[in-house]
Design an enzyme around this catalytic site. Structure first.
Site, PDB file in Angstrom:
ATOM      1  CG  ASP A 103      -2.043   0.973   1.123  1.00 38.76           C
ATOM      2  OD1 ASP A 103      -1.888   1.980   0.394  1.00 38.76           O
ATOM      3  OD2 ASP A 103      -3.089   0.745   1.751  1.00 38.76           O
ATOM      4  NE  ARG A 150      -4.606   3.074  -0.149  1.00 37.61           N
ATOM      5  CZ  ARG A 150      -5.732   2.434   0.148  1.00 37.61           C
ATOM      6  NH1 ARG A 150      -6.881   2.843  -0.351  1.00 37.61           N
ATOM      7  NH2 ARG A 150      -5.718   1.402   0.961  1.00 37.61           N
TER       8      ARG A 150
END
Ligand SMILES: [Zn+2]
Length: 202
Positions: A129, A131
């Site tokens: 991830d 983000r």
């Protein structure tokens, strides 16, 4: 301030007429990435605001893909904000948990050969991830929001917002799984600590 408010207009949708706001990320590493906020109502710092932080998913949001739950989560968030009569959806342009569109399609190809969503990212040399939620701070503060009722099943998102100084109450944001995304949702729960409610919908 790492974000610049650029423009706004009204955006009629199936659920409500939102204010649509466009921002540019002005930090050096972002290459001028553009983000959006869909806003309903006015806010004050004392009252918790219903918020969904949605990361762009071209295949799920725009192309009706059943491989993930993004499109349904987007719809459900706008529906919930409209029903509450106030709230904000931040639409962040970080495709494929931040890995970008082409990498996401590469990862989907690997998943067809048996990898799960986490393994596929690792085979491409990418994090599970990637983000980054730091732009949320400036965007939410622009609307005078400091306490958040967050529509999310992702504990990382809650932790990220708390670290940015927001008071956060998490509200379940599960949507009904389908035969194509069951495995993906299970991987998110088992390997990434997501708190979905598989099979319970809504
Ligand atoms: Zn998706």
């Amino acid at each position: 301030m790492n974000i610049k408010h650029e423009a706004s207009c009204s955006l009629p949708t199936r659920w409500a007429t939102f204010e649509l706001h466009a921002f540019t990320d002005t930090s050096a590493e972002s290459n001028g990435k553009e983000h959006l906020a869909l806003v309903l109502g006015k806010f004050n710092p004392q009252t918790p605001t219903l918020v969904r932080i949605h990361s762009e998913c071209m295949t799920g949001d725009a192309l009706f893909s059943l491989k993930c739950d993004c499109g349904l989560q987007l719809e459900s968030a706008l529906e919930k904000i409209a029903a509450a009569g106030h709230g904000i959806l931040l639409y962040l342009r970080q495709e494929g948990r931040g890995i970008g569109l082409v990498n996401k399609i590469l990862a989907y190809g690997l998943q067809e050969k048996g990898a799960d969503t986490v393994q596929a990212n690792r085979m491409l040399g990418l994090a599970d991830d990637m983000r980054n939620y730091s732009v949320c701070k400036s965007m939410l503060e622009y609307f005078n929001v400091h306490a958040v009722q967050l529509l999310s099943n992702n504990p990382d998102k809650v932790a990220a917002l708390e670290k940015l100084g927001f008071q956060v109450q998490r509200l379940d944001h599960s949507v009904r799984p389908n035969p194509f995304n069951q495995e993906y949702l299970q991987t998110k729960e088992q390997k990434m600590g997501h708190l979905g409610k598989l099979g319970q919908g809504g």
